[in-house]
Design a protein around this motif. Structure first.
Motif, PDB file in Angstrom:
ATOM      1  N   GLY A  12       9.044 -56.705 -64.173  1.00 27.28           N
ATOM      2  CA  GLY A  12       9.389 -57.958 -63.490  1.00 27.28           C
ATOM      3  C   GLY A  12      10.887 -58.085 -63.340  1.00 27.28           C
ATOM      4  O   GLY A  12      11.446 -59.189 -63.326  1.00 27.28           O
ATOM      5  N   ALA A  14      12.940 -57.768 -60.965  1.00 29.22           N
ATOM      6  CA  ALA A  14      13.533 -58.424 -59.796  1.00 29.22           C
ATOM      7  C   ALA A  14      13.371 -59.943 -59.826  1.00 29.22           C
ATOM      8  O   ALA A  14      13.852 -60.643 -58.933  1.00 29.22           O
ATOM      9  N   ILE A  17      14.184 -64.154 -64.729  1.00 26.94           N
ATOM     10  CA  ILE A  17      14.538 -63.714 -66.083  1.00 26.94           C
ATOM     11  C   ILE A  17      14.802 -62.206 -66.080  1.00 26.94           C
ATOM     12  O   ILE A  17      15.685 -61.713 -66.781  1.00 26.94           O
ATOM     13  N   VAL A  37       6.686 -55.071 -58.801  1.00 33.92           N
ATOM     14  CA  VAL A  37       5.726 -54.818 -57.714  1.00 33.92           C
ATOM     15  C   VAL A  37       6.372 -55.100 -56.354  1.00 33.92           C
ATOM     16  O   VAL A  37       5.909 -54.623 -55.329  1.00 33.92           O
ATOM     17  N   CYS A  58       5.893 -50.692 -59.229  1.00 31.85           N
ATOM     18  CA  CYS A  58       4.681 -50.526 -60.045  1.00 31.85           C
ATOM     19  C   CYS A  58       3.929 -51.853 -60.116  1.00 31.85           C
ATOM     20  O   CYS A  58       4.528 -52.894 -60.396  1.00 31.85           O
ATOM     21  N   LEU A  60       1.435 -53.915 -62.197  1.00 37.97           N
ATOM     22  CA  LEU A  60       0.914 -53.915 -63.571  1.00 37.97           C
ATOM     23  C   LEU A  60      -0.582 -54.191 -63.638  1.00 37.97           C
ATOM     24  O   LEU A  60      -1.178 -54.111 -64.713  1.00 37.97           O
ATOM     25  N   ALA A  61      -1.190 -54.517 -62.498  1.00 35.89           N
ATOM     26  CA  ALA A  61      -2.645 -54.689 -62.500  1.00 35.89           C
ATOM     27  C   ALA A  61      -3.349 -53.339 -62.439  1.00 35.89           C
ATOM     28  O   ALA A  61      -4.573 -53.272 -62.558  1.00 35.89           O
ATOM     29  N   ALA A  87       7.229 -59.082 -66.681  1.00 35.78           N
ATOM     30  CA  ALA A  87       6.533 -59.468 -65.439  1.00 35.78           C
ATOM     31  C   ALA A  87       5.314 -60.315 -65.756  1.00 35.78           C
ATOM     32  O   ALA A  87       4.660 -60.131 -66.770  1.00 35.78           O
ATOM     33  N   LEU A  89       2.198 -63.052 -63.591  1.00 36.32           N
ATOM     34  CA  LEU A  89       1.789 -63.986 -62.547  1.00 36.32           C
ATOM     35  C   LEU A  89       1.936 -65.380 -63.122  1.00 36.32           C
ATOM     36  O   LEU A  89       1.482 -65.636 -64.239  1.00 36.32           O
ATOM     37  N   TYR A 150      -3.342 -68.632 -67.038  1.00 42.87           N
ATOM     38  CA  TYR A 150      -1.979 -68.292 -67.472  1.00 42.87           C
ATOM     39  C   TYR A 150      -1.837 -68.470 -68.984  1.00 42.87           C
ATOM     40  O   TYR A 150      -1.373 -67.576 -69.696  1.00 42.87           O
TER      41      TYR A 150
END
Ligand SMILES: NC(=O)c1ccc[n+]([C@@H]2O[C@H](COP(=O)([O-])OP(=O)(O)OC[C@H]3O[C@@H](n4cnc5c(N)ncnc54)[C@H](O)[C@@H]3O)[C@@H](O)[C@H]2O)c1
Length: 474
Positions: A12, A14, A17, A37, A58, A60-61, A87, A89, A150
């Motif tokens: 994550g 990009a 955090i 991703v 990449c 991650l799923a 990273a 969701l 979440y």
């Protein structure tokens, strides 16, 4: 901290955090393997990071992509020292009846299984002293409506953090997590734009009265990943501006008219030496802590346990002589005798908990308008709350709650209160953690407890614990 050979894998990268993490680990001398991703955002990030770092697209799923990507990272860099599973969701904010099974499962795949697979693959290339830091969420510790997927995914990630910490203790690989509260990032900005969150209302619910900056989350991750935290494993550190320690109806902080400056910009760090009081100390462990603060140029005063009038007098003298107290370290709990009879309960509580209360009350009169720090440092009974250490355990629980109450009370005044639960064999590591918690790098940490115990508190059954072995850890 400079070691140009070290490699940090950041997922994550990009995001909000993620960018702060990349920047921070570069400052610490790491080369970065940046995963995301979002390929265009990753390219744009890489252009800013400079030479020596690499981006990897990449999802991650996908287990296939994770396995292939970590192999590519290892081939490119030859080692992995730190993995930050950052990273995720974000929350859908959908009610149960509006949540699809696919949506629920995808959150678990990206936020829980993905980080676990990343850790599994990265650990193949990790040596002793390596660290995995998971970016969880306060949502994984406290319940909220419409956060089903979440919150569950983050709670499961916290559990995986503890499990992997136990499993990999013998290999010298540490696994920890941070649990951020609200952070001003694109994830939160997106929720605000979609009218799914009212940030002014959120600020009133946070004792510190503002959201975190991404660099404040990154700073906690950097500490947990560093050799300074070599006895911290299985720990979950809330970085939440005091959110979790406030339990009242209504506002935790008076309404603020606009976005607070400290939410947008890191305040200028003061270079001035601090006045640090180690209260209730005098023993070997508090001397180690005092020495660590002195070594970085602070003025340190060690107060031995005393009665009320003497404590009041001591702080009056400190105020006259030094003009203020910047950091109060309550060390009475660290030095507490290992009382093991019910009759000794009250005397232990008086020597530790009541003494801590007295020091805080008097120190507050000497603290600056904003920026004061109180650390309550306790030595945990080995194996948790056990009958043979009942007075010590009760004193620690009481002291931890005292710290949380005072964090809630004092956050609006700019005073942070943090608890540090140490294990007796590690005074140097307790001192290193105290130094971090008292620093500007911990500016959003209040009301939290950091465990510096070699993973003891993470083991469900201490008797069967494989104690974290720090031999050869840098
Ligand atoms: N912002 C907050 O208030 C907050 C609060 C608590 C926890 N967190 C956690 O902090 C972490 C970072 O959040 P942020 O606020 O920077 O979010 P962000 O949305 O700014 O960044 C998330 C990044 O993850 C990437 N990502 C999403 N799905 C991915 C996938 N399947 N594979 C690979 N990469 C993927 C995105 O492209 C994005 O770059 C997350 O784990 C989040 O849950 C954030």
């Amino acid at each position: 901290m400079q070691n140009p050979a070290k490699v940090a894998v950041i997922t994550g990268a990009a995001g909000g955090i993620g960018r702060a993490l990349c920047q921070g680990f570069i400052e610490d001398g790491y080369r970065i393997a940046a995963l995301d991703v979002d390929a265009p955002a990753l390219s744009e990030l890489l252009a800013q990071l400079g030479e020596g770092h690499q981006g990897f697209t990449c999802d991650l799923a996908s287990e296939t992509q994770i396995v292939a990507t970590v192999a590519q990272v290892a081939a490119r860099f030859g080692r992995i020292d730190v993995l930050v599973n950052n990273a995720a969701l974000g929350p859908s904010m959908a009610a149960t009846c509006d949540t699809t099974l696919e949506g629920f499962a995808l959150a678990l795949a990206v936020n829980t299984l993905g980080p676990t697979l990343m850790a599994r693959e990265a650990a193949r290339h990790m040596g002793r002293g390596a660290a995995v830091v998971n970016v969880a969420s306060l949502a994984g510790l406290l319940a909220n409506p419409k956060r089903n997927a979440y919150a569950s995914s983050k709670a499961a990630l916290i559990s995986m953090t503890r499990s992997l910490a136990c499993e990999w203790a013998e290999r010298g690989i540490r696994v920890t997590a941070v649990a951020p509260g609200y952070v001003l990032t694109p994830m939160v900005a997106g929720l605000e734009q979609a009218a799914k969150v009212d940030l002014q209302q959120v600020r009133r619910r946070i004792p510190m009265g503002r959201l975190a900056r991404p660099d404040e989350i990154a700073a906690a991750v950097r500490f947990l990943a560093s050799a300074e935290a070599r006895q911290v494993t299985g720990s979950v550190l809330p970085v939440d501006g005091g959110w979790a320690c406030f339990n009242q109806p209504g506002d935790a902080h008076p309404p603020v008219a606009s976005v607070p400056d400290a939410e947008r910009h890191r305040p200028q760090a003061s270079a001035a030496a601090r006045v640090v009081v180690v209260s209730g100390g005098g023993g070997a462990a508090s001397e180690v802590i005092a020495a660590r603060f002195r070594a970085q140029g602070d003025t340190v005063i060690v107060l031995e346990p005393q009665a009320e009038a003497a404590v009041r007098q001591a702080f009056a003298v400190i105020q006259r002589q030094y003009g203020r107290v910047d950091v109060l370290i309550n060390a009475a709990l660290l030095e507490a005798p290992r009382a093991d009879h019910p009759e000794s309960l009250m005397s232990t509580l008086n020597r530790t908990l009541t003494a801590a209360f007295l020091s805080i009350r008097e120190a507050l009169n000497c603290m600056p308008v904003s920026g004061g720090v109180v650390l309550n440092i306790g030595s945990l009974p080995a194996g948790g709350t056990v009958a043979a250490r009942q007075a010590q355990a009760a004193a620690w629980q009481g002291s931890e709650m005292l710290g949380r109450c005072q964090a809630a009370e004092l956050a609006a005044a700019g005073v942070r209160v943090v608890n540090l639960a140490g294990a007796a064999p590690y005074p140097g590591d307790i001192a290193a953690a105290a130094l971090f918690l008292a620093s500007a790098s911990a500016s959003y940490i209040t009301g939290a407890t950091l465990y510096v115990d070699g993973g003891r508190s993470a083991f469900a059954n201490a008797a069967q614990a494989a104690i974290f072995d720090d031999t050869e850890v840098a």
